[in-house]
Design an enzyme around this catalytic site. Structure first.
Site, PDB file in Angstrom:
ATOM      1  N   GLY A 104      23.593 111.172   5.183  1.00  0.00           N
ATOM      2  CA  GLY A 104      23.151 110.548   6.478  1.00  0.00           C
ATOM      3  C   GLY A 104      24.456 109.552   6.830  1.00  0.00           C
ATOM      4  CB  CYS A 105      24.485 107.422   9.730  1.00  0.00           C
ATOM      5  SG  CYS A 105      23.983 108.632  10.945  1.00  0.00           S
ATOM      6  CB  VAL A 106      25.924 105.855   4.058  1.00  0.00           C
ATOM      7  CG1 VAL A 106      24.402 105.605   4.363  1.00  0.00           C
ATOM      8  CG2 VAL A 106      26.031 107.249   3.413  1.00  0.00           C
TER       9      VAL A 106
ATOM     10  CE1 TYR B 256      22.115 112.471  11.032  1.00  0.00           C
ATOM     11  CE2 TYR B 256      21.737 113.213   8.902  1.00  0.00           C
ATOM     12  CZ  TYR B 256      22.033 112.339   9.789  1.00  0.00           C
ATOM     13  OH  TYR B 256      22.556 111.264   9.427  1.00  0.00           O
TER      14      TYR B 256
END
Lengths: 106, 459, 219
Positions: A104-106, B256
């Site tokens: 994910g967005c990490v 997503y």
């Protein structure tokens, strides 16, 4: 699956360099891998403290802790964390600790 | 339909990171055309696709808007050229003029090489829609990119970074960062502890409260990366006296699917809607995250099950702004003395119309606010939009090319803090600041609100 | 009936009818495809007045092109304005409110602008990459119609053009007053009218949908 050879041993890693066989992790792995994550020389006690903390938390919860918690429980701030692991806590520190890749967005 | 190939995991050296179950090369053209036909026939897209693909005048105005082209100066980054990759195929197989006159009207029979080009091109577009704002004919290249990617996914071309996350989300664990429930609860406990330590009062993060007005879902990475954002949001809800909750079953707003697949988008969206619906909440509040806000707003009425369509969907920024406008929030701007600038996340600004609310909140909560130039509808993307920020192999390109305009913009502000209320932008901007050694820090919007908020019960 | 009688007497009606029908067909086609996904691009101009203002400004200044693509703007703006101007002043001329000279001026600008844009599309490397035969053909076609119109409006037979068109409107076309160049101009003009709505130049209709139905959709 790509492999990486560190200190004479072969490890399976994913395309982003995360160890795939978590049980194969060893201190030698972490030390040998450190250079790839822009850490010069021997891992210090401070590094090991973070690495061990991450491994303990991971064993208990199956994921890395919130970064704020990591800092707080180890008595350091974000700046110091980035000094210790220049490629970042989510990537560099987790990689050395042999954790699976955070997604994910990490 | 051709049978899915057994050769799972890409062995095609051209696409080291972008493919999962690639179709064999010789089957790709047929599958591509079948899927394009399916997409064109789908009601959802036929109006925009027919107008976008049918009427582009090739004026190339989009080149001046595209930060990727501006940085690379590679003609293959021209938005019109990229969209033309799909347009040529559309013309060849789906228009009379293209069938009759072929290349004379820009139609071209699809080849495997064209598909290779599309994989590259559609994953070098951040879907920022800046070119759409200044297109004389209002053609939106970002939608064409999206459709291109949706088709490519059916051939097996999709960044594994995205599908790995989606698999975790749609699987047992239920979120893109694969945070188990026990770890999530431990994190909530930690956050509550932090709130107590910071404010001296007990501010809860309510869990699974049936009938709460607000159902809060953050981009789940916040529970690893953005403590301050979450603390600020909890304080805001608390100060406004709002009845809110998180779900310990489904706490991830990320979708997503927006970047590569309608099928996944639909499943993920309905999981989220179902979680809020089962708790009987009226309003779904999406955390600081651009793409998931836009996805929920845009597709709720399209893909959401009918019983889920009545729920209201809001960004946490809109909700906080409403509290503020109602006089429920008080700020002490001296708590934020540094100069702050604001980055408009594409999916919040151009995508959802959220331009003024964050600015009004910031101006109330910080001492010095400066605008970035250009801003609002003309703002540049962080350089990691369209989901590209999660693609590790694009990191260097994001730093050197896609994010270059952003770096110039950030530098010119002279601000010490850049506020970006979007998980995608946060990751990219942090990496840009580090890579380009900018003398500034990244913060979320609620990080700043949380610092400045005046809480009753606190001396 | 001779060929030229057909071209001047019947064909204009066919061309206008086909042009209107095709335009209507494409309009109705797109109208029948309501946007199911809300793909709004913010900010949306406030109210009908705001949207009208934005649209009119864009139509009569080509602002977006002016700001970001000045070289093309010179050509594109002049070409479109000259097209509108030629049509408008020709109507005024038929009504006796304008001289043919203004129409000729517009046609001349139209020819020059078309040549200029063709040149730019060949000279500029990015425009060259994006352009194919269709773009150049459309420009040449339009320029050709304008050039023939210019030639035909030269005072070979004083007043004849006006008489012919007034006759066309009254459904009694007097084809005998026309010279060859007139016939050719009427023929090419008619062909262009038939071609226009079938080509990608239909953007005079699609624009309505891309703006009002997609970009500015609020629900």
């Amino acid at each position: 699956m790509p492999e990486i050879e560190l200190a004479g041993k072969k490890y399976e890693i994913d395309e982003d360099g995360f160890l795939q066989e978590l049980d194969k992790w060893s201190k030698e792995f972490a030390q040998a891998y450190a250079k790839n994550e822009d850490i010069e020389g021997q891992l210090t006690e401070e590094h090991w403290k973070i690495i061990n903390y991450l491994r303990d938390y991971f064993q208990k919860f199956g994921i890395a802790p919130m970064i704020r918690k990591l800092c707080k429980d180890n008595g350091i701030d974000m700046k110091r964390l980035y000094e210790l692991f220049p490629t970042g806590p989510a990537k560099g520190a987790c990689k050395l600790a042999g954790l699976s890749k955070p997604t994910g967005c990490v | 339909m051709t049978k899915e190939s057994e050769q799972s995991k890409s062995t095609d050296p051209k696409y080291p990171y972008r493919s999962e179950k690639l179709l064999p090369r010789e089957e790709r053209v047929v599958r591509f055309l079948e899927t394009l036909q399916e997409v064109l026939g789908a009601k959802i897209y036929n109006l925009p696709l027919e107008t976008y693909l049918g009427t582009c005048a090739k004026c190339n105005n989009c080149a001046e808007q595209c930060q990727v082209y501006q940085a690379s100066r590679d003609p293959h980054d021209l938005p019109a050229w990229r969209s033309d990759l799909l347009r040529k195929v559309y013309k060849k197989y789906f228009t009379t003029s293209g069938k009759l006159f072929g290349g004379l009207v820009g139609a071209k029979a699809l080849t495997e090489e064209d598909i290779d080009n599309m994989v590259d091109a559609f994953y070098r577009c951040t879907m920022c829609r800046r070119c759409g704002v200044n297109c004389p004919l209002a053609v939106d290249n970002a939608l064409i990119t999206r459709i291109g990617r949706v088709i490519l996914e059916r051939l097996g071309f999709v960044p594994s970074n995205m599908t790995v996350s989606t698999r975790a989300q749609l699987g047992e664990i239920g979120n893109t960062s694969a945070i188990p429930k026990a770890a999530f609860i431990d994190t909530l406990d930690f956050l509550e502890e932090e709130l107590r330590d910071e404010t001296g009062i007990a501010i809860p993060i309510p869990r699974d409260v049936e009938g709460a007005q607000f159902f809060f879902a953050a981009p789940v990475s916040d529970y690893i990366m953005e403590a301050d954002t979450l603390l600020g949001i909890a304080k805001t809800f608390h100060a406004a006296g709002a009845n809110w909750t998180v779900s310990t079953e489904n706490f991830d707003a990320i979708n997503y699917g927006l970047f590569y697949s309608d099928a996944d988008l639909e499943k993920i969206l309905n999981r989220l809607l179902e979680a809020a619906h089962s708790l009987k909440c009226k309003t779904i509040v999406i955390g600081e995250c651009g793409h998931s806000t836009k996805t929920a707003l845009l597709f709720q009425k399209v893909f959401g099950l009918s019983e889920y369509r009545g729920m209201e969907i809001k960004s946490v920024i809109e909700v906080s702004h409403r509290f503020f406008a109602e006089g429920k929030l008080m700020f002490d701007p001296t708590k934020n003395p540094e100069t702050v600038t604001y980055h408009d996340p594409c999916n919040l600004g151009r995508g959802s119309g959220i331009y003024e609310q964050p600015r009004e909140l910031l101006k109330a909560a910080v001492m010095h606010f400066v605008e970035m130039t250009p801003n609002r509808k003309m703002n540049y993307c962080c350089g990691g939009g369209g989901g590209l920020v999660v693609v590790e192999d694009l990191h260097d390109w994001r730093m050197s090319t896609a994010g270059l305009k952003k770096v110039e913009q950030l530098r010119a502000t002279g601000a010490k803090l850049v506020c970006a209320p979007c998980a995608n932008c946060k990751k990219q901007l942090r990496e840009l600041i580090q890579a380009h050694k900018l003398d500034m820090q990244l913060v979320g919007l609620h990080d700043l609100l949380g610092k400045a908020i005046v809480l009753s019960g606190k001396t | 009936m001779t060929g030229s009688e057909f071209i001047a007497g019947i064909f204009p009606y066919i061309a206008v009818a086909l042009c209107l029908l095709s335009t209507a067909w494409r309009f109705v086609r797109w109208l029948s495809l309501p946007p199911h996904v809300k793909w709004t691009l913010y900010p949306v101009p406030e109210g009908i007045a705001g949207q009208l203002k934005y649209m009119l400004k864009e139509m009569f200044t080509f602002e977006t092109l002016y700001k970001f693509n000045r070289r093309l703007w010179f050509g594109s703006f002049s070409m479109h304005m000259a097209m509108v101007g030629a049509a408008l002043f020709f109507i005024l001329y038929l009504g006796g409110w304008s001289t043919i000279f203004v129409v000729q001026l517009c046609l001349l600008v139209l020819v020059i602008a078309a040549i200029y844009i063709i040149g730019l599309r060949i000279y500029d490397k990015n425009l060259r990459l994006l352009s194919n035969f269709e773009e150049l053909f459309n420009l040449a076609f339009l320029g050709g119609v304008a050039a023939l119109g210019f030639a035909a409006s030269a005072p070979h037979v004083p007043g004849s053009l006006r008489l012919y068109f007034l006759g066309l409107i009254e459904l009694h076309p007097n084809t005998s007053v026309l010279s060859t160049v007139h016939i050719l101009a009427v023929f090419l003009g008619g062909l262009f009218l038939i071609y226009l709505p079938l080509s990608k130049m239909i953007h005079y209709v699609s624009k309505y949908f891309t703006y009002h139905h997609i970009n500015w959709q609020k629900k």
